[in-house]
Design a protein around this motif. Structure first.
Motif, mmCIF file in Angstrom:
data_model
loop_
_atom_site.group_PDB
_atom_site.id
_atom_site.type_symbol
_atom_site.label_atom_id
_atom_site.label_comp_id
_atom_site.label_asym_id
_atom_site.label_seq_id
_atom_site.Cartn_x
_atom_site.Cartn_y
_atom_site.Cartn_z
ATOM 1 N N TYR A 14 -6.045 2.082 2.936
ATOM 2 C CA TYR A 14 -4.860 2.289 1.905
ATOM 3 C C TYR A 14 -4.375 3.562 2.244
ATOM 4 O O TYR A 14 -3.162 3.671 2.275
ATOM 5 N N SER A 59 0.932 -1.064 0.011
ATOM 6 C CA SER A 59 0.069 0.063 -0.187
ATOM 7 C C SER A 59 0.736 1.251 0.224
ATOM 8 O O SER A 59 0.414 2.333 -0.714
ATOM 9 N N GLY A 115 -5.372 0.555 -3.388
ATOM 10 C CA GLY A 115 -5.711 -0.575 -2.459
ATOM 11 C C GLY A 115 -5.286 -2.235 -2.983
ATOM 12 O O GLY A 115 -5.623 -2.419 -4.072
#
Length: 317
Positions: free
Chosen positions: A176, A96, A102
């Motif tokens: 994320y 990430s 993500g």
């Protein structure tokens, strides 16, 4: 209801809301690193740049790059090995930090790429923009960079149902933006502490953050663009994937791209010991300490069966 009578699931989603999110991500994670890199170069005369900044750039590039190739790509997309819950989480978090989306979205996009590689439906093929120099250049620019501005979004329920069943990974994916921020904050804090100044913190942000993301992105994107047009093709595969041996260390082994498309379930992209594959070296290291297992390397006879003979390669060329 029988399978034949079941309604078909849409494979892609395309609507104004999705496209707004894509444009926002493109600006934040693809355009901003370019601006940050230009700023880092422009400020060289007045900001610290030495061993600390080089170490931050190299260290964060290594951590986030291996998170992408070992975690996002080899583990989560292709399931080339198994990992403990701790190893899974760490690889998803470090991946990430690369700023490429993500983990669930990344996996869905890449699985669609393999399904339609170099055919209609491939999100980032360089080979679908026409013939001639203009078509080649348009295809390269599209596949390297511009496709991310707006594209059909793969339905994650269709392409990544295994990840959606893993609550821990879904939670990592939902955060994320925070993991990416952590990847930028670490070099900023370290730079500030080493130099004991805000100038040191800014230098850490620029070199360990923006420049690192910029370099890693374009290295990875070059595999989508250049290595679907040029390079060697030792193994049979239905698309135009190629190997770029000279870039194997720089890409953590990802430039053995034809090898990968020929054997997508293999954790070893190099396939042979003499082909450098840093991603596989990490997997072997994690296996040695019990964090990963069940490495699905192809047998020697499987590799030999897909090898293209020299005369066939010459005929194809």
């Amino acid at each position: 209801m029988t399978d034949a009578a079941a309604p078909s699931r849409n494979k892609v989603i395309s609507n104004p809301y999705i496209h707004r999110l894509q444009r926002r991500h493109f600006l934040l994670f693809d355009i901003a690193p370019i601006i940050g890199t230009v700023a880092a170069l422009a400020l060289l005369p007045v900001l610290p740049f030495g061993a600390t900044e080089i170490a931050l750039l190299a260290g964060m590039w290594l951590v986030s790059g291996l998170g992408i190739t070992v975690g996002y790509h080899r583990l989560f997309t292709h399931r080339t090995f198994r990992a403990t819950p701790f190893a899974e989480s760490m690889l998803a978090i470090t991946g990430s930090m690369a700023g490429q989306g993500g983990v669930v979205s990344w996996v869905a996009i890449h699985r669609r790429h393999h399904e339609f590689s170099d055919r209609d439906g491939d999100p980032h093929s360089p080979n679908l923009s026409g013939d001639g120099l203009r078509g080649v250049l348009r295809g390269l620019v599209h596949s390297h960079f511009l496709w991310m501005r707006r594209h059909e979004y793969p339905n994650i329920a269709h392409y990544a149902p295994d990840l959606l069943r893993n609550r821990r990974l879904v939670n990592v994916s939902r955060h994320y933006y925070w993991w990416f921020a952590l990847g930028v904050a670490v070099p900023t804090v370290v730079g500030g502490l080493v130099h004991l100044s805000w100038q040191g913190a800014l230098a850490g942000l620029l070199w360990g953050g923006f420049v690192r993301v910029f370099l890693l992105e374009h290295i990875i994107w070059a595999i989508n663009s250049f290595l679907h047009r040029w390079g060697s093709k030792p193994y049979e595969s239905r698309e135009n994937s190629r190997n770029g041996a000279v870039f194997s260390l720089l890409t953590f082994g990802e430039s053995w791209h034809n090898n990968h498309h020929a054997f997508p379930s293999s954790p070893n992209f190099g396939l042979q010991w003499y082909r450098p594959d840093p991603g596989y070296w990490l997997i072997r290291g994690l296996s040695a300490v019990g964090l990963v297992s069940d490495l699905k390397n192809p047998a020697a006879e499987q590799i030999a069966a897909k090898r293209i003979r020299t005369d066939e390669r010459k005929a194809a060329a």
